[in-house]
Design a protein around this motif. Structure first.
Motif, PDB file in Angstrom:
ATOM      1  N   VAL A  54       0.850  -1.189   0.000  1.00 34.03           N
ATOM      2  CA  VAL A  54       0.000   0.000   0.000  1.00 34.03           C
ATOM      3  C   VAL A  54       0.887   1.242   0.000  1.00 34.03           C
ATOM      4  O   VAL A  54       1.994   1.217   0.538  1.00 34.03           O
ATOM      5  N   ASN A  55       0.395   2.294  -0.613  1.00 34.01           N
ATOM      6  CA  ASN A  55       1.178   3.533  -0.730  1.00 34.01           C
ATOM      7  C   ASN A  55       0.711   4.621   0.226  1.00 34.01           C
ATOM      8  O   ASN A  55       1.067   5.782   0.070  1.00 34.01           O
ATOM      9  N   ASP A  71      -2.381   2.825   6.212  1.00 39.22           N
ATOM     10  CA  ASP A  71      -3.715   2.284   6.424  1.00 39.22           C
ATOM     11  C   ASP A  71      -3.717   1.459   7.709  1.00 39.22           C
ATOM     12  O   ASP A  71      -3.132   0.376   7.761  1.00 39.22           O
ATOM     13  N   PRO A  72      -4.369   1.951   8.771  1.00 38.56           N
ATOM     14  CA  PRO A  72      -4.346   1.228  10.042  1.00 38.56           C
ATOM     15  C   PRO A  72      -5.013  -0.146   9.973  1.00 38.56           C
ATOM     16  O   PRO A  72      -4.743  -1.010  10.802  1.00 38.56           O
ATOM     17  N   PHE A  73      -5.872  -0.355   8.959  1.00 36.32           N
ATOM     18  CA  PHE A  73      -6.569  -1.629   8.842  1.00 36.32           C
ATOM     19  C   PHE A  73      -5.738  -2.685   8.109  1.00 36.32           C
ATOM     20  O   PHE A  73      -6.122  -3.843   8.017  1.00 36.32           O
ATOM     21  N   LYS A  74      -4.594  -2.262   7.584  1.00 30.81           N
ATOM     22  CA  LYS A  74      -3.727  -3.210   6.873  1.00 30.81           C
ATOM     23  C   LYS A  74      -2.320  -3.224   7.458  1.00 30.81           C
ATOM     24  O   LYS A  74      -1.376  -3.650   6.799  1.00 30.81           O
ATOM     25  N   ILE A  75      -2.207  -2.802   8.703  1.00 31.12           N
ATOM     26  CA  ILE A  75      -0.894  -2.659   9.319  1.00 31.12           C
ATOM     27  C   ILE A  75      -0.123  -3.975   9.364  1.00 31.12           C
ATOM     28  O   ILE A  75       1.108  -3.994   9.259  1.00 31.12           O
ATOM     29  N   ASP A  76      -0.832  -5.110   9.508  1.00 27.00           N
ATOM     30  CA  ASP A  76      -0.173  -6.415   9.531  1.00 27.00           C
ATOM     31  C   ASP A  76      -0.479  -7.228   8.276  1.00 27.00           C
ATOM     32  O   ASP A  76      -0.176  -8.423   8.217  1.00 27.00           O
ATOM     33  N   ALA A 129      -0.202  -5.722   4.800  1.00 25.66           N
ATOM     34  CA  ALA A 129       0.428  -5.202   3.584  1.00 25.66           C
ATOM     35  C   ALA A 129       1.624  -4.339   3.976  1.00 25.66           C
ATOM     36  O   ALA A 129       1.680  -3.781   5.076  1.00 25.66           O
ATOM     37  N   TYR A 130       2.558  -4.220   3.051  1.00 22.19           N
ATOM     38  CA  TYR A 130       3.772  -3.427   3.266  1.00 22.19           C
ATOM     39  C   TYR A 130       3.506  -1.987   2.847  1.00 22.19           C
ATOM     40  O   TYR A 130       3.061  -1.724   1.736  1.00 22.19           O
ATOM     41  N   HIS A 163       5.003  -9.571   6.485  1.00 26.55           N
ATOM     42  CA  HIS A 163       3.556  -9.422   6.673  1.00 26.55           C
ATOM     43  C   HIS A 163       2.783  -9.063   5.405  1.00 26.55           C
ATOM     44  O   HIS A 163       1.558  -9.104   5.393  1.00 26.55           O
ATOM     45  N   GLY A 164       3.493  -8.747   4.307  1.00 27.25           N
ATOM     46  CA  GLY A 164       2.804  -8.473   3.052  1.00 27.25           C
ATOM     47  C   GLY A 164       2.663  -9.694   2.171  1.00 27.25           C
ATOM     48  O   GLY A 164       2.064  -9.628   1.091  1.00 27.25           O
TER      49      GLY A 164
END
Length: 250
Positions: free
Chosen positions: A114-115, A118-123, A125-126, A232-233
């Motif tokens: 992610v660029n 995003d707190p919902f993808k913290i674990d 996506a990179y 984690h991504g």
């Protein structure tokens, strides 16, 4: 009888798939759950390994047991017993010769980027602040299919007998708010996908040229390739088996 399990897991809390001393793994948790439910000593064999923190939307494993209930009931009991970050999607009988690891003919992974923060993808996506050049990365990714020796992307301390892999697909796509790398091969080396992604990002961010990837591959030297991206991504997304009678449930 031999049974196959189709499962998914969030890898954040685990030290990878394989049982490790002094660390909790997915294999260990699944094996202990099956042993308690079936009141037998169950050994689970996975289709492969995932590193600490890596996720799986599809992993296959097999075990041998004499069930005291039907497959659907066991699946329900397992899902009730297992922690919320491991899910059994299917459980079915196979022929006794079927092997989750040795019979798998291909494995597919995705790496998610992610660029924006995003707190919902913290674990999941990179977070990469800069936007890489996808066209250059796809040009480089396509070149991977022309090679078989991927020692340059493998951890230096490994017990493999060969560094050869047959990559059949490797490409990037922009999907809504994520940049996703897709790769499929008959087998993967330890840390291979994360090292490939790091190397391709170096190209996409202008640190190296597309043509330099050829030099990296020919070198067979891990120090020539890019830094491994965070675990984690990374997602194991698909495992395929031959269409034979050994795998009636697939």
């Amino acid at each position: 009888m031999r049974y196959f399990i189709d499962l998914a897991y969030l890898g954040t809390a685990y030290h990878g798939w394989q049982i490790q001393p002094e660390a909790v793994s997915v294999q260990q948790v699944l094996q202990e759950a099956l042993s308690k439910i079936l009141q037998q000593n169950i050994e689970v064999v996975g289709a492969g390994r995932t590193d600490a923190g890596v996720h799986a939307t599809q992993m296959y494993a097999h075990f041998d047991a004499d069930l005291n209930c039907d497959e659907k009931t066991l699946q329900f009991k397992l899902n009730s017993f297992l922690p919320k970050d491991i899910s059994i999607r299917q459980l079915f009988k196979v022929q006794s010769q079927a092997h989750a690891r040795f019979d798998a003919c291909s494995r597919s992974y995705e790496y998610h980027i992610v660029n924006f923060k995003d707190p919902f993808k913290i674990d999941l996506a990179y977070y990469l602040l800069k936007q890489p050049d996808i066209e250059k990365m796809n040009h480089a990714a396509a070149m991977l299919k022309d090679y078989t020796n991927f020692k340059c992307f493998s951890k230096s301390r490994t017990d493999v007998k060969t560094y050869n892999c047959n990559i059949t697909a490797a490409f990037w796509e922009q999907s809504k708010d994520e940049l996703i790398f897709h790769i499929t091969a008959d087998r993967f080396l330890r840390n291979m996908v994360r090292a490939i992604v790091g190397t391709l990002l170096d190209i996409g961010l202008g640190k190296n040229s597309v043509e330099f990837l050829k030099e990296i591959l020919k070198s067979e030297d891990r120090s020539m390739a890019g830094t491994s991206v965070p675990a984690h991504g990374l997602y194991l997304t698909r495992i395929e088996y031959p269409k034979t009678a050994l795998f009636d449930g697939l």
